[in-house]
Design an enzyme around this catalytic site. Structure first.
Site, PDB file in Angstrom:
ATOM      1  N   LYS A 155       0.852  -1.200   0.000  1.00 12.87           N
ATOM      2  CA  LYS A 155       0.000   0.000   0.000  1.00 12.87           C
ATOM      3  C   LYS A 155       0.881   1.241   0.000  1.00 12.87           C
ATOM      4  O   LYS A 155       1.662   1.452   0.922  1.00 12.87           O
ATOM      5  CB  LYS A 155      -0.916   0.040   1.229  1.00 12.87           C
ATOM      6  CG  LYS A 155      -1.931   1.173   1.114  1.00 12.87           C
ATOM      7  CD  LYS A 155      -2.619   1.504   2.408  1.00 12.87           C
ATOM      8  CE  LYS A 155      -1.837   2.427   3.294  1.00 12.87           C
ATOM      9  NZ  LYS A 155      -1.532   3.750   2.704  1.00 12.87           N
ATOM     10  N   VAL A 213       1.876   5.615  14.335  1.00 13.99           N
ATOM     11  CA  VAL A 213       1.117   4.646  13.521  1.00 13.99           C
ATOM     12  C   VAL A 213       1.703   3.248  13.695  1.00 13.99           C
ATOM     13  O   VAL A 213       0.968   2.262  13.772  1.00 13.99           O
ATOM     14  CB  VAL A 213       1.079   5.084  12.034  1.00 13.99           C
ATOM     15  CG1 VAL A 213       0.479   3.996  11.163  1.00 13.99           C
ATOM     16  CG2 VAL A 213       0.291   6.380  11.883  1.00 13.99           C
ATOM     17  N   GLU A 237       9.917   0.283  10.373  1.00 11.03           N
ATOM     18  CA  GLU A 237      10.902   1.360  10.161  1.00 11.03           C
ATOM     19  C   GLU A 237      10.194   2.648  10.531  1.00 11.03           C
ATOM     20  O   GLU A 237       9.334   3.118   9.776  1.00 11.03           O
ATOM     21  CB  GLU A 237      11.338   1.400   8.694  1.00 11.03           C
ATOM     22  CG  GLU A 237      11.959   0.121   8.182  1.00 11.03           C
ATOM     23  CD  GLU A 237      13.305  -0.193   8.804  1.00 11.03           C
ATOM     24  OE1 GLU A 237      13.877   0.679   9.475  1.00 11.03           O
ATOM     25  OE2 GLU A 237      13.773  -1.326   8.619  1.00 11.03           O
ATOM     26  N   CYS A 264      13.620  10.211   7.265  1.00 11.98           N
ATOM     27  CA  CYS A 264      13.490   9.667   8.617  1.00 11.98           C
ATOM     28  C   CYS A 264      14.793   9.776   9.401  1.00 11.98           C
ATOM     29  O   CYS A 264      14.790   9.918  10.612  1.00 11.98           O
ATOM     30  CB  CYS A 264      13.045   8.218   8.541  1.00 11.98           C
ATOM     31  SG  CYS A 264      14.083   7.271   7.435  1.00 11.98           S
ATOM     32  N   GLU A 314       9.889  14.452  16.762  1.00  9.56           N
ATOM     33  CA  GLU A 314      10.218  14.482  15.338  1.00  9.56           C
ATOM     34  C   GLU A 314       9.314  15.507  14.638  1.00  9.56           C
ATOM     35  O   GLU A 314       8.106  15.524  14.838  1.00  9.56           O
ATOM     36  CB  GLU A 314       9.963  13.102  14.721  1.00  9.56           C
ATOM     37  CG  GLU A 314      10.316  13.059  13.259  1.00  9.56           C
ATOM     38  CD  GLU A 314      10.031  11.698  12.620  1.00  9.56           C
ATOM     39  OE1 GLU A 314       8.940  11.152  12.844  1.00  9.56           O
ATOM     40  OE2 GLU A 314      10.909  11.215  11.897  1.00  9.56           O
TER      41      GLU A 314
HETATM   42  P1  NAD Z   1       2.416   7.822   8.631  1.00 13.02           P
HETATM   43  O1  NAD Z   1       2.780   6.899   9.731  1.00 13.02           O
HETATM   44  O2  NAD Z   1       1.353   8.818   8.858  1.00 13.02           O
HETATM   45  O3  NAD Z   1       1.919   6.971   7.349  1.00 13.02           O
HETATM   46  C1  NAD Z   1       2.729   5.978   6.773  1.00 13.02           C
HETATM   47  C2  NAD Z   1       1.842   5.024   5.999  1.00 13.02           C
HETATM   48  O4  NAD Z   1       0.948   4.359   6.895  1.00 13.02           O
HETATM   49  C3  NAD Z   1       0.950   5.677   4.943  1.00 13.02           C
HETATM   50  O5  NAD Z   1       0.886   4.804   3.823  1.00 13.02           O
HETATM   51  C4  NAD Z   1      -0.405   5.745   5.640  1.00 13.02           C
HETATM   52  O6  NAD Z   1      -1.482   5.725   4.741  1.00 13.02           O
HETATM   53  C5  NAD Z   1      -0.390   4.467   6.465  1.00 13.02           C
HETATM   54  N1  NAD Z   1      -1.219   4.478   7.661  1.00 13.02           N
HETATM   55  C6  NAD Z   1      -1.531   5.556   8.449  1.00 13.02           C
HETATM   56  N2  NAD Z   1      -2.260   5.137   9.510  1.00 13.02           N
HETATM   57  C7  NAD Z   1      -2.397   3.790   9.385  1.00 13.02           C
HETATM   58  C8  NAD Z   1      -3.044   2.785  10.176  1.00 13.02           C
HETATM   59  N3  NAD Z   1      -3.658   3.084  11.299  1.00 13.02           N
HETATM   60  N4  NAD Z   1      -2.999   1.505   9.771  1.00 13.02           N
HETATM   61  C9  NAD Z   1      -2.321   1.187   8.637  1.00 13.02           C
HETATM   62  N5  NAD Z   1      -1.721   2.080   7.846  1.00 13.02           N
HETATM   63  C10 NAD Z   1      -1.739   3.376   8.218  1.00 13.02           C
HETATM   64  O7  NAD Z   1       3.781   8.449   8.179  1.00 13.02           O
HETATM   65  P2  NAD Z   1       4.022   9.544   7.055  1.00 13.02           P
HETATM   66  O8  NAD Z   1       3.571  10.844   7.594  1.00 13.02           O
HETATM   67  O9  NAD Z   1       3.481   9.068   5.749  1.00 13.02           O
HETATM   68  O10 NAD Z   1       5.622   9.490   6.946  1.00 13.02           O
HETATM   69  C11 NAD Z   1       6.425  10.145   7.828  1.00 13.02           C
HETATM   70  C12 NAD Z   1       6.937   9.235   8.928  1.00 13.02           C
HETATM   71  O11 NAD Z   1       7.572   8.094   8.374  1.00 13.02           O
HETATM   72  C13 NAD Z   1       7.988   9.893   9.778  1.00 13.02           C
HETATM   73  O12 NAD Z   1       7.751   9.604  11.127  1.00 13.02           O
HETATM   74  C14 NAD Z   1       9.282   9.243   9.321  1.00 13.02           C
HETATM   75  O13 NAD Z   1      10.315   9.281  10.251  1.00 13.02           O
HETATM   76  C15 NAD Z   1       8.828   7.879   9.002  1.00 13.02           C
HETATM   77  N6  NAD Z   1       9.745   7.219   8.061  1.00 13.02           N
HETATM   78  C16 NAD Z   1      10.583   6.260   8.556  1.00 13.02           C
HETATM   79  C17 NAD Z   1      11.493   5.639   7.718  1.00 13.02           C
HETATM   80  C18 NAD Z   1      12.425   4.581   8.237  1.00 13.02           C
HETATM   81  O14 NAD Z   1      12.996   3.844   7.440  1.00 13.02           O
HETATM   82  N7  NAD Z   1      12.623   4.469   9.544  1.00 13.02           N
HETATM   83  C19 NAD Z   1      11.548   5.990   6.376  1.00 13.02           C
HETATM   84  C20 NAD Z   1      10.685   6.983   5.904  1.00 13.02           C
HETATM   85  C21 NAD Z   1       9.782   7.580   6.774  1.00 13.02           C
END
Ligand code: NAD
Length: 495
Positions: free
Chosen positions: A177, A233, A251, A285, A385
């Site tokens: 997804k 999340v 991650e 991230c 963050e």
């Molecule tokens: P997010 O957690 O809001 O969303 C990430 C994904 O999860 C999206 O596809 C979203 O649609 C989905 N999602 C949201 N709520 C959900 C739920 N309850 N159940 C299932 N899926 C759900 O994150 P974001 O705002 O899209 O991205 C930013 C975050 O991602 C930051 O915290 C960043 O640090 C992290 N990130 C981490 C890494 C890593 O490798 N550690 C890499 C990139 C981003």
């Protein structure tokens, strides 16, 4: 561009006709219409992945054949690079330079995965455990099964590649997804996968928000979840998957400490520190958002830092010179501006930036000035963050204090140490609670090495042998090396 659901090797309409739009964060222009799956579509995608997992064509495929597929994907990514870069720039707000690097790195990643698939040993005899005349012990590795993979919007193609490479290398199947903000590049990747000999149903790609994610994760057929996104999340997802004892790799977020020791080469460390927190407008991230600078070098460092921050190339993303673009959407922009206001209200000392850029060609986009504060651990942004172009700078006296400051965080994704003395840098690096630590470097990753976080930055690793192992179950096969009835050790156990 119209993006349909990629299920069982076909591009399909959403069964309840839900179609949404993605926009260019640079100027608000429409980029793509994407189909959002209903729960019936999610079920169809998981069922396709389940059937594909047991399809002998996939299950019994040789590792060489899997490797050939991965190599073909790598080549096709390069062939379609221009098209992908063009859509990724508009869909995700990446600069042209970042989008090009993303395609290059993803193609390189699939190539590495091809090598990994070819060399993967799926049955290994353990010579230490084996005892002549008693047992021959081996480990057999089997694909974990049907996976649900969820990715964020900051590196859409790279994240999709990191997820799909191990699926194809190990013989798993998946429903991936993508984030609603950035559905476009994965749609092209879906075509590439279809055209590279991947059997139908092995990879299914859908786009949707939290509701689609929840429907996918709670499906009974899912054996493993691989999630990249925020820690909040991630915690919710772990609760969702607990009832089914689903394997999970996570991650998550970060608040990485970038430590500049007093013997650092300032001509590199200053630019490195800017790159560490400003790449992709801070939406990485592993961003170095806590900049810790030793007192002996602090004034000289800050003077250079505040000069160089003015040289960051803020420009429309399609400008080949742009080094810095918008943040992904209005919601994210407001969150970042909220953190900036909060830091001001907590008496953080604003050193640079702090505002939305609203002039001329930036007026319709979500651009924020590169922003720097002087802070202490008491400030909210030392802990939380932001995921935007904001750094908090803190002065420290000794290496011991630097380590304490760096580890004063619930996160542990990454960090860096800048010093001309390798032994000194290693001494500090080895004390950091972080999954990746750079020395005189930042952001660079190596597909042969693991990436992931300590503490609330994640569970498990992606990439490297560790990442591959997380897509495999291990089976201990015990073969008797004793086939004489009288010598069986259990012979009188129950008789
Ligand atoms: P997010 O957690 O809001 O969303 C990430 C994904 O999860 C999206 O596809 C979203 O649609 C989905 N999602 C949201 N709520 C959900 C739920 N309850 N159940 C299932 N899926 C759900 O994150 P974001 O705002 O899209 O991205 C930013 C975050 O991602 C930051 O915290 C960043 O640090 C992290 N990130 C981490 C890494 C890593 O490798 N550690 C890499 C990139 C981003």
């Amino acid at each position: 561009m119209e993006i349909k659901l990629f299920i069982n090797g076909q591009f399909k309409d959403s069964s309840d006709k839900t179609i949404r739009t993605s926009y260019d964060p640079s100027n608000g222009a429409e980029v793509a219409k994407y189909h959002v799956p209903s729960s019936k579509d999610v079920d169809e995608a998981v069922t396709a992945a389940r059937d594909a997992f047991y399809n002998p064509e996939w299950k019994n495929m040789s590792q060489d054949a899997r490797a050939d597929i991965l190599l073909k994907i790598s080549e096709k990514l390069k062939e379609r690079s221009k098209e992908i870069v063009d859509i990724e720039v508009r869909d995700s707000g990446s600069t042209l330079r970042k989008a090009k690097a993303d395609v290059h790195n993803t193609a390189a990643f699939f190539k590495v995965m091809s090598k990994v698939a070819r060399e993967l040993k799926l049955s290994v005899k353990d010579e230490t455990a084996t005892r002549a005349g008693f047992s021959i012990n081996s480990r057999e590795y089997a694909p974990v099964g049907v996976c649900a993979q969820i990715i964020p919007w900051n590196f859409p193609l790279v994240m999709a590649g990191w997820k799909l490479g191990p699926i194809l290398a190990t013989g798993c199947t998946t429903v991936l997804k993508t984030a609603e903000e950035t559905p476009a590049s994965a749609a092209i990747l879906a075509e590439i996968i279809r055209d590279s000999g991947v059997p139908a149903g092995v990879v299914n790609i859908i786009t949707g928000g939290a509701d689609v994610g929840r429907a996918l994760l709670s499906h009974r057929e899912i054996q493993k979840v691989a999630f990249t996104g925020s820690t909040a999340v991630g915690k919710e997802i772990l609760k969702t998957v607990a009832p089914n004892i689903t394997t999970a790799t996570m991650e998550l977020g970060g608040k990485s400490a970038n430590i500049v020791l007093d013997d650092a080469d300032l001509s590199i460390a200053v630019d490195g520190a800017l790159y560490a927190f400003l790449y992709h407008s801070g939406q990485a991230c592993d961003s170095g958002t806590r900049l810790l600078v030793q007192e002996g070098i602090y004034d000289a460092f800050m003077e250079k830092f505040l000069e160089r921050i003015k040289d960051v190339k803020v420009a429309p993303t399609t400008d080949p010179n742009a080094g810095y673009g918008p943040v992904v959407n209005e919601k994210q922009m407001k969150t970042i501006l909220g953190f900036i206001e909060k830091t001001k209200s907590e008496d953080g000392k604003l050193l640079a930036g702090g505002n939305r850029i609203t002039t001329g060609e930036f007026a319709k986009g979500f651009f924020i000035e590169p922003t720097a504060f002087e802070i202490t651990p008491k400030h909210t942004i030392f802990q939380e963050e932001i995921f935007g172009p904001v750094v908090g700078i803190t002065k420290f006296r000794s290496e011991e204090e630097a380590v304490l400051l760096a580890n004063n965080s619930k996160y542990g994704l990454a960090g860096a140490v800048w010093s001309k003395d390798s032994a000194r840098a290693h001494k500090v690096a080895s004390q950091l609670e972080a999954g990746t630590v750079w020395i005189n470097e930042y952001h660079l990753l190596n597909p042969g090495m693991p990436f992931g976080g300590f503490k609330e930055s994640g569970l498990g690793r992606e990439m490297g042998p560790e990442g591959i192992m997380s897509y495999l179950e291990v089976r201990h096969v015990w073969e008797s090396d004793c086939n004489e009835r009288e010598k069986k050790v259990w012979l009188d156990a129950i008789f």
